[in-house]
Design a protein around this motif. Structure first.
Motif, PDB file in Angstrom:
ATOM      1  N   ASP A   9       0.813  -1.222   0.000  1.00 23.58           N
ATOM      2  CA  ASP A   9       0.000   0.000   0.000  1.00 23.58           C
ATOM      3  C   ASP A   9       0.852   1.281   0.000  1.00 23.58           C
ATOM      4  O   ASP A   9       0.758   2.098   0.916  1.00 23.58           O
ATOM      5  N   HIS A  11       0.634   3.599  -2.354  1.00 22.79           N
ATOM      6  CA  HIS A  11      -0.309   4.679  -2.726  1.00 22.79           C
ATOM      7  C   HIS A  11       0.388   5.904  -3.317  1.00 22.79           C
ATOM      8  O   HIS A  11       0.083   7.041  -2.917  1.00 22.79           O
ATOM      9  N   ASP A  40      -1.555  -1.970  -4.313  1.00 21.64           N
ATOM     10  CA  ASP A  40      -1.824  -0.547  -4.101  1.00 21.64           C
ATOM     11  C   ASP A  40      -0.500   0.225  -4.178  1.00 21.64           C
ATOM     12  O   ASP A  40      -0.162   1.020  -3.289  1.00 21.64           O
ATOM     13  N   HIS A  71      -6.341  -0.525  -5.964  1.00 21.32           N
ATOM     14  CA  HIS A  71      -6.060   0.841  -6.416  1.00 21.32           C
ATOM     15  C   HIS A  71      -5.196   0.883  -7.676  1.00 21.32           C
ATOM     16  O   HIS A  71      -4.978   1.962  -8.219  1.00 21.32           O
ATOM     17  N   HIS A 147      -2.703  -9.014  -2.123  1.00 21.75           N
ATOM     18  CA  HIS A 147      -3.162  -7.730  -1.584  1.00 21.75           C
ATOM     19  C   HIS A 147      -4.226  -7.915  -0.494  1.00 21.75           C
ATOM     20  O   HIS A 147      -4.125  -7.342   0.586  1.00 21.75           O
ATOM     21  N   HIS A 183      -3.927  -4.027   2.133  1.00 23.70           N
ATOM     22  CA  HIS A 183      -5.273  -3.558   1.841  1.00 23.70           C
ATOM     23  C   HIS A 183      -5.978  -2.866   3.015  1.00 23.70           C
ATOM     24  O   HIS A 183      -6.595  -1.828   2.826  1.00 23.70           O
ATOM     25  N   HIS A 185      -4.734  -1.407   5.630  1.00 26.78           N
ATOM     26  CA  HIS A 185      -3.959  -0.318   6.237  1.00 26.78           C
ATOM     27  C   HIS A 185      -3.978  -0.451   7.758  1.00 26.78           C
ATOM     28  O   HIS A 185      -3.981   0.551   8.477  1.00 26.78           O
TER      29      HIS A 185
HETATM   30 FE   FE2 Z   1      -4.385   0.507   0.165  1.00 23.77          FE
END
Ligand code: FE2
Ligand code: FE2
Length: 263
Positions: A9, A11, A40, A71, A147, A183, A185
């Protein structure tokens, strides 16, 4: 001993820029054998975000395994989402969505759990469980990376990925020892083991490495030091108001008895 670093993640596009260099520095310091990135990588699967994530990854001098998260599928382009959902991911992060890695006697098998037809919820595609089982090394340590989590604690309000429960039961029976996911977080490890539902699988749900969402409270990643039936888990955290990673919190586990226990 084999050292596997788990990042998830990232991002890119909605990330903490000030933490990028400290993260790269800590990774270089730890010098892992293999880095597993469970999706992500970007916030909205935009070209500019993929390029930024690629630039970050190119600054790491360790073999990488990359797989998509929800994402990483185009959100605002329904045609691309429907007909070529992973084209951008493949272009920037490599042709395989389910890479396989090996280091020493550790084997890492990955699953693409991102589902282009829904926004959040993941799925384990038909045939994927069999493919993973076919890749299990009966003599080594087997890690599955994806994920979406395969088990969630009651506190989680997101829907569990489709076929996750079946997958976890079958992977555990087949000799998978560790599952790495992202995923949510939100960190979970001991609480999952304490449910007693899958005592032969150490599930490590790692929080986000770089996402800037304040409610995530901190950024983090883990390093696993695997030595036969023993594993040391190092959790490296950076609070949202700090621009560096703290000294790691360390937990040691052993599966010498056949099931995982803290040592
Ligand atoms: Fe995420
Ligand atoms: Fe996600």
């Amino acid at each position: 001993m084999t050292r596997i670093l788990h990042l998830t993640d990232l991002h890119f596009g909605f990330h903490r820029q000030a933490l990028v260099q400290p993260l790269l520095d800590r990774i270089a310091e730890l010098c892992p054998d293999l880095i597993v990135v469970t999706g992500d990588l970007t916030h909205r699967a935009l070209e500019v975000q993929m390029a930024e994530a690629r630039d970050f990854l190119d600054r790491i001098e360790v073999p990488l395994m990359l797989m998509p998260g929800n994402h990483d599928v185009p959100l605002w382009n329904p045609l691309a989402r429907m007909f070529w959902p992973f084209a951008g991911f493949r272009r920037y992060f490599g042709p395989s969505l389910t890479p396989i890695g090996r280091s020493g006697d550790v084997r890492v098998l990955s699953i693409n759990s991102a589902d282009p037809y829904v926004w959040q919820r993941g799925k384990i595609r038909k045939g994927e469980i069999g493919r993973i089982i076919g890749g299990v090394d009966p003599l080594g340590t087997n890690i599955v990376a994806l994920h979406h989590p395969l088990q969630q604690l009651p506190r989680v309000d997101k829907a569990l990925a489709r076929r996750a429960t079946e997958a976890l039961h079958r992977l555990e029976a087949a000799g998978v020892h560790v599952v790495l996911s992202g995923h949510l977080h939100r960190w979970a490890m001991d609480d999952l083991l304490k449910t007693g539902r899958h005592p032969r699988v150490l599930q490590i749900q790692t929080g986000t490495a770089l996402c800037a969402r304040i409610s995530d409270r901190w950024n983090e990643f883990v390093l696993l030091e695997i030595d036969g039936a023993d594993v040391e888990v190092q959790r490296h955290r950076a609070p949202m108001d700090a621009e560096c990673f703290q000294a790691p919190e360390i937990a040691a586990f052993s599966r010498a008895s056949g099931i995982w226990a803290r040592v």
